[in-house]
Enzyme design. Structure first.
Site, PDB file in Angstrom:
ATOM      1  N   GLY A  10      42.828  28.144  38.573  1.00 23.37           N
ATOM      2  CA  GLY A  10      43.182  26.759  38.286  1.00 23.37           C
ATOM      3  C   GLY A  10      44.586  26.381  38.739  1.00 23.37           C
ATOM      4  N   ASN A  11      45.532  27.326  38.649  1.00 20.28           N
ATOM      5  CA  ASN A  11      46.932  27.013  38.989  1.00 20.28           C
ATOM      6  C   ASN A  11      47.141  26.746  40.480  1.00 20.28           C
ATOM      7  OD1 ASN A  11      46.587  29.797  39.629  1.00 20.28           O
ATOM      8  ND2 ASN A  11      48.791  30.080  39.577  1.00 20.28           N
ATOM      9  N   LYS A  34      30.665  28.651  26.835  1.00 22.86           N
ATOM     10  CA  LYS A  34      31.735  28.099  27.676  1.00 22.86           C
ATOM     11  C   LYS A  34      32.102  26.675  27.254  1.00 22.86           C
ATOM     12  CE  LYS A  34      34.109  28.267  31.655  1.00 22.86           C
ATOM     13  NZ  LYS A  34      35.081  29.304  31.982  1.00 22.86           N
ATOM     14  N   LYS A  66      33.562  31.510  37.968  1.00 22.37           N
ATOM     15  CA  LYS A  66      33.827  31.501  39.397  1.00 22.37           C
ATOM     16  C   LYS A  66      34.197  32.881  39.942  1.00 22.37           C
ATOM     17  CE  LYS A  66      38.668  31.376  39.973  1.00 22.37           C
ATOM     18  NZ  LYS A  66      39.002  31.787  38.648  1.00 22.37           N
ATOM     19  N   LYS A 121      37.417  38.478  35.742  1.00 22.71           N
ATOM     20  CA  LYS A 121      38.091  38.920  36.975  1.00 22.71           C
ATOM     21  C   LYS A 121      37.964  40.432  37.128  1.00 22.71           C
ATOM     22  CE  LYS A 121      41.523  35.319  36.385  1.00 22.71           C
ATOM     23  NZ  LYS A 121      40.744  34.251  37.033  1.00 22.71           N
TER      24      LYS A 121
HETATM   25  P1  ADP Z   1      42.095  31.290  36.426  1.00 24.27           P
HETATM   26  O1  ADP Z   1      42.194  29.811  36.449  1.00 24.27           O
HETATM   27  O2  ADP Z   1      42.929  31.943  37.476  1.00 24.27           O
HETATM   28  O3  ADP Z   1      40.684  31.800  36.391  1.00 24.27           O
HETATM   29  P2  ADP Z   1      42.333  32.217  33.643  1.00 24.27           P
HETATM   30  O4  ADP Z   1      43.158  31.482  32.651  1.00 24.27           O
HETATM   31  O5  ADP Z   1      40.853  32.130  33.529  1.00 24.27           O
HETATM   32  O6  ADP Z   1      42.839  31.736  35.074  1.00 24.27           O
HETATM   33  O7  ADP Z   1      42.728  33.767  33.625  1.00 24.27           O
HETATM   34  C1  ADP Z   1      44.071  34.193  33.762  1.00 24.27           C
HETATM   35  C2  ADP Z   1      44.691  34.423  32.373  1.00 24.27           C
HETATM   36  O8  ADP Z   1      44.105  35.572  31.773  1.00 24.27           O
HETATM   37  C3  ADP Z   1      46.161  34.769  32.352  1.00 24.27           C
HETATM   38  O9  ADP Z   1      46.963  33.608  32.442  1.00 24.27           O
HETATM   39  C4  ADP Z   1      46.315  35.483  31.005  1.00 24.27           C
HETATM   40  O10 ADP Z   1      46.762  34.568  30.033  1.00 24.27           O
HETATM   41  C5  ADP Z   1      44.890  35.881  30.630  1.00 24.27           C
HETATM   42  N1  ADP Z   1      44.677  37.289  30.275  1.00 24.27           N
HETATM   43  C6  ADP Z   1      43.788  37.713  29.350  1.00 24.27           C
HETATM   44  N2  ADP Z   1      43.774  39.043  29.240  1.00 24.27           N
HETATM   45  C7  ADP Z   1      44.705  39.509  30.101  1.00 24.27           C
HETATM   46  C8  ADP Z   1      45.128  40.824  30.459  1.00 24.27           C
HETATM   47  N3  ADP Z   1      44.633  41.914  29.878  1.00 24.27           N
HETATM   48  N4  ADP Z   1      46.071  40.937  31.424  1.00 24.27           N
HETATM   49  C9  ADP Z   1      46.596  39.842  32.024  1.00 24.27           C
HETATM   50  N5  ADP Z   1      46.219  38.570  31.724  1.00 24.27           N
HETATM   51  C10 ADP Z   1      45.287  38.395  30.778  1.00 24.27           C
HETATM   52 MG    MG Z   2      39.238  31.586  34.821  1.00 22.54          MG
END
Ligand code: ADP
Ligand code: MG
Length: 333
Positions: free
Chosen positions: A30-31, A149, A234, A296
């Site tokens: 998203g960023n 979700k 995604k 991820k």
């Molecule tokens: P994106 O839009 O890139 O999919 P998300 O918010 O879905 O972003 O996922 C990234 C976020 O996952 C990070 O900003 C962090 O807050 C969170 N996160 C959760 N668990 C972890 C972890 N174990 N290590 C690092 N980040 C984590």
């Molecule tokens: Mg995400």
């Protein structure tokens, strides 16, 4: 009918036997499109996408073939809001999956144009195209019996109750912040448009595909497709596309340097280069939050397990060294 069903099987997942080291599937978080605290104006989004495109252009001018996918949360949320306002003026509402498709086109064209421009400026012109893609899901799967979700904005309990009674939707109270609609988050099983993605890739065309996880569809017994209201993660879609196109690298770009163990505790530690065995163990131990880092890490595991060369989770700014496996969480066999 036989041929239709047979044809559909070629859109299913298969082992990636000879991964192509020069092909990268990039999943943009998203960023890459909207930063926290921004209002989400066109100018803000375009500026973020421009700097994201500069990173991606660096990969392409360095000789990589790219398939790009991206999130759509805030953008599809806005489309819902516009629809709600439109509804009050008597304009008909579109289903969730059509709103998702609108967001694929909206974000896709911005990436397409920004990347075109960056590549022209880098003296490395390429054709770039956005495909509004569908993602096959199984409506009989577990995901549909327990939607998880959250989508759209927060509402009052009365509004939530009304939507549940009138439209049969599922809504939940979200940690004291109000009520939100929740939809199923099923697994991606295949892509009806996969052959188009492959042939564009073979022609050195850069493709933007399956934004927001793609438009979820189910296949009927006759082989026809029908849209379903769901959101596919995604990151899992990026993995499945990477596997089906034989990409060598899955590059997941987000807002943190990588996956961490003991996240948000004093023992927090960034995972660097890691074996499949080790990351699977961390995943099993529950170090990654479901719905954010969880998918991820799961995508990275699945990618390498299915024959991919390397999966990298890192921040957007690290796209170039990340693609080389020099920074971030790098999962190898
Ligand atoms: P994106 O839009 O890139 O999919 P998300 O918010 O879905 O972003 O996922 C990234 C976020 O996952 C990070 O900003 C962090 O807050 C969170 N996160 C959760 N668990 C972890 C972890 N174990 N290590 C690092 N980040 C984590
Ligand atoms: Mg995400």
């Amino acid at each position: 009918m036989q041929s239709q069903i047979k044809k559909s099987s070629s859109t299913q997942l298969a082992l990636n036997k000879h991964p192509d080291m020069d092909t990268i599937v990039v999943a943009l978080g998203g960023n890459a499109i909207l930063k926290p605290g921004e209002n989400g104006t066109f100018a803000e989004q375009m500026e973020n996408i421009r700097s994201t495109a500069a990173q991606l252009a660096g990969l392409i001018s360095g000789g990589k073939r790219l398939i790009i996918t991206h999130g759509n949360g805030p953008q599809v949320g806005r489309i819902f809001q516009q629809q709600e306002l439109g509804l009050r003026a008597g304009l008909p509402e579109m289903p969730l999956y059509i709103c998702g498709a609108m967001s694929q086109a909206q974000i896709g064209i911005m990436i397409q144009q920004a990347l075109h421009n960056e590549l022209v400026l880098a003296d490395c012109p390429r054709t770039i195209v956005t495909l509004v893609c569908q993602t096959l899901v199984d409506p009989q799967s577990e995901a549909f019996s327990s939607p998880t979700k959250p989508i759209g904005s927060f509402y009052s309990e009365a509004e939530a109750q009304k939507a549940m009674a009138e439209k049969g939707e599922t809504w939940i109270e979200d940690s004291g912040r109000g009520w939100r609609r929740v939809v199923p988050s099923p697994e991606p099983l295949g892509f009806p448009e996969i052959e188009a993605i492959k042939s564009l890739l073979a022609q050195e065309i850069v493709v933007v595909v399956s934004g927001g996880g793609g438009t979820p569809v189910a296949r009927s017994s006759r082989g026809t497709l029908v849209g379903v209201d769901a959101v596919v993660e995604k990151d899992l879609v990026a993995q499945a596309v990477a596997q089906m196109t034989g990409a060598g690298t899955l590059l997941i770009l987000t807002d943190v340097a990588g996956a961490k163990i003991n996240y948000r505790t004093p023992g927090e530690e960034l995972i660097g280069r890691v074996s499949l065995k080790e990351i699977k163990e961390y995943h099993r131990q529950g170090h990654f939050i479901p719905g954010s880092m969880g998918p991820k890490v799961l995508a990275a595991i699945r990618f390498v397990e299915s024959g991919g060369n390397m999966a990298v989770i890192t921040s957007l700014e690290n796209a170039l060294p990340g693609a080389e496996g020099k920074v971030g969480t790098v999962v190898v066999r």
